[in-house]
Design a protein around this motif. Structure first.
Motif, PDB file in Angstrom:
ATOM      1  N   ARG A  60      -2.256 -16.769  -4.995  1.00 31.23           N
ATOM      2  CA  ARG A  60      -2.288 -16.563  -3.547  1.00 31.23           C
ATOM      3  C   ARG A  60      -1.895 -15.107  -3.357  1.00 31.23           C
ATOM      4  O   ARG A  60      -0.778 -14.700  -3.696  1.00 31.23           O
ATOM      5  N   VAL A  61      -2.806 -14.305  -2.849  1.00 28.84           N
ATOM      6  CA  VAL A  61      -2.591 -12.862  -2.734  1.00 28.84           C
ATOM      7  C   VAL A  61      -2.258 -12.506  -1.293  1.00 28.84           C
ATOM      8  O   VAL A  61      -2.964 -12.901  -0.361  1.00 28.84           O
ATOM      9  N   LEU A  62      -1.176 -11.755  -1.113  1.00 29.00           N
ATOM     10  CA  LEU A  62      -0.745 -11.297   0.201  1.00 29.00           C
ATOM     11  C   LEU A  62      -0.681  -9.777   0.187  1.00 29.00           C
ATOM     12  O   LEU A  62       0.012  -9.190  -0.642  1.00 29.00           O
ATOM     13  N   ALA A  63      -1.410  -9.138   1.090  1.00 26.80           N
ATOM     14  CA  ALA A  63      -1.399  -7.682   1.219  1.00 26.80           C
ATOM     15  C   ALA A  63      -0.997  -7.333   2.642  1.00 26.80           C
ATOM     16  O   ALA A  63      -1.626  -7.784   3.600  1.00 26.80           O
ATOM     17  N   VAL A  64       0.034  -6.547   2.789  1.00 24.16           N
ATOM     18  CA  VAL A  64       0.659  -6.313   4.086  1.00 24.16           C
ATOM     19  C   VAL A  64       0.241  -4.977   4.686  1.00 24.16           C
ATOM     20  O   VAL A  64       0.001  -4.003   3.973  1.00 24.16           O
TER      21      VAL A  64
ATOM     22  N   HIS B  49       0.808  -1.219   0.000  1.00 22.70           N
ATOM     23  CA  HIS B  49       0.000   0.000   0.000  1.00 22.70           C
ATOM     24  C   HIS B  49       0.846   1.276   0.000  1.00 22.70           C
ATOM     25  O   HIS B  49       2.069   1.253   0.087  1.00 22.70           O
ATOM     26  N   GLY B  50       0.146   2.405  -0.048  1.00 20.86           N
ATOM     27  CA  GLY B  50       0.775   3.716  -0.019  1.00 20.86           C
ATOM     28  C   GLY B  50       1.125   4.175   1.387  1.00 20.86           C
ATOM     29  O   GLY B  50       0.817   3.507   2.379  1.00 20.86           O
ATOM     30  N   LEU B  51       1.729   5.340   1.466  1.00 20.77           N
ATOM     31  CA  LEU B  51       2.320   5.853   2.705  1.00 20.77           C
ATOM     32  C   LEU B  51       1.364   5.851   3.898  1.00 20.77           C
ATOM     33  O   LEU B  51       1.701   5.367   4.970  1.00 20.77           O
TER      34      LEU B  51
ATOM     35  N   TRP C 160       4.508  -8.314  -8.005  1.00 14.89           N
ATOM     36  CA  TRP C 160       4.436  -7.200  -7.036  1.00 14.89           C
ATOM     37  C   TRP C 160       3.459  -6.151  -7.539  1.00 14.89           C
ATOM     38  O   TRP C 160       3.591  -5.651  -8.657  1.00 14.89           O
ATOM     39  N   VAL C 161       2.468  -5.796  -6.715  1.00 20.75           N
ATOM     40  CA  VAL C 161       1.533  -4.722  -7.022  1.00 20.75           C
ATOM     41  C   VAL C 161       1.719  -3.651  -5.961  1.00 20.75           C
ATOM     42  O   VAL C 161       1.494  -3.900  -4.770  1.00 20.75           O
ATOM     43  N   GLY C 162       2.147  -2.466  -6.375  1.00 19.80           N
ATOM     44  CA  GLY C 162       2.432  -1.405  -5.410  1.00 19.80           C
ATOM     45  C   GLY C 162       1.720  -0.111  -5.736  1.00 19.80           C
ATOM     46  O   GLY C 162       1.702   0.336  -6.889  1.00 19.80           O
ATOM     47  N   THR C 163       1.106   0.490  -4.729  1.00 22.06           N
ATOM     48  CA  THR C 163       0.466   1.790  -4.863  1.00 22.06           C
ATOM     49  C   THR C 163       1.323   2.851  -4.176  1.00 22.06           C
ATOM     50  O   THR C 163       1.702   2.677  -3.018  1.00 22.06           O
TER      51      THR C 163
ATOM     52  N   ARG D 147      -5.701  -3.457   3.613  1.00 21.83           N
ATOM     53  CA  ARG D 147      -7.105  -3.664   3.256  1.00 21.83           C
ATOM     54  C   ARG D 147      -7.504  -2.859   2.017  1.00 21.83           C
ATOM     55  O   ARG D 147      -8.597  -3.056   1.475  1.00 21.83           O
ATOM     56  N   ASP D 148      -6.628  -1.988   1.534  1.00 20.62           N
ATOM     57  CA  ASP D 148      -6.895  -1.298   0.274  1.00 20.62           C
ATOM     58  C   ASP D 148      -7.025  -2.287  -0.879  1.00 20.62           C
ATOM     59  O   ASP D 148      -7.592  -1.951  -1.926  1.00 20.62           O
ATOM     60  N   PHE D 149      -6.523  -3.499  -0.700  1.00 15.76           N
ATOM     61  CA  PHE D 149      -6.481  -4.470  -1.791  1.00 15.76           C
ATOM     62  C   PHE D 149      -7.573  -5.534  -1.667  1.00 15.76           C
ATOM     63  O   PHE D 149      -7.487  -6.575  -2.318  1.00 15.76           O
TER      64      PHE D 149
END
Length: 211
Positions: free
Chosen positions: A73-77, A52-54, A117-120, A59-61
């Protein structure tokens, strides 16, 4: 009879919730607990890592995680100091080396040889940094809301509210605040704004709402 969405109680954006996981990571001043969210088959070695962003959290994802679950398998930290992850012992540790250590630990925990990698925003910059390093475990990189240069006006806008700790008497008040500071997200629906608010605020012991 089908449930109809309304302004006060919009329809949820997702049909399911992610699984809560956590790991222990390290900064120069000690260990800290890092929470992350998981969708899809836990045994799937095709892993999408979402960062996510700064001022945001994993949970944005939610919508993306549910959409990719059939194939990944998606992991969002929740990065340190955000969401449900621990705050760091020293504020000077909120820097890219600490964040990259956290993300390296998460990739290791996943067991995957490489990740998509998916980064906002900040997550995109971290992805660019990681992907540029020798032997990087990044097979694909998707960045959102960021590029090779960052405009000064964008930094000024973030600086105008980031680090502040406003509180509000009601949920409606803090939702209005979230809509104002996040106006650049675009013309979101009421359901999207409710999701953005609900997953980024919490009610404190005194009954007031904060981020």
């Amino acid at each position: 009879r089908a449930v109809q969405p309304c302004r006060r109680h919009p329809m949820p954006l997702t049909a399911s919730l992610p699984r809560h996981r956590h790991l222990t990571s390290l900064s120069p001043h000690g260990f800290h607990r890092v929470v992350y969210y998981e969708w899809g088959d836990p045994g799937n070695d095709r892993v999408a890592l979402c960062v996510h962003g700064l001022g945001r959290n994993g949970r944005d994802f939610d919508v993306l995680g549910e959409a990719l679950a059939p194939t990944h398998r998606v992991l969002a930290v929740d990065m340190p100091g955000r969401g449900e992850s621990d705050w760091l012992a020293d504020p000077n540790d909120y820097v890219f080396p600490t964040y990259l250590t956290t993300l390296t630990a998460l990739i290791a925990r996943s067991g995957a040889a490489s990740v998509d990698w998916v980064g906002t925003s900040m997550g995109g910059l971290l992805g660019i940094t990681a992907a540029a390093l020798p032997k990087a475990p990044v097979s694909r990189l998707v960045v959102n809301d960021v590029g090779p240069t960052i405009e000064a006006v964008a930094l000024e806008r973030i600086g105008s509210y980031f680090g502040m700790d406003p509180t509000f008497a009601t949920y409606a008040e803090i939702e209005a605040y979230i809509r104002a500071v996040s106006a650049t997200f675009g013309p979101l629906t009421d359901a999207q704004w409710e999701h953005v608010t609900r997953t980024n605020v919490r009610q404190r012991t005194n009954g007031r709402w904060g981020v």
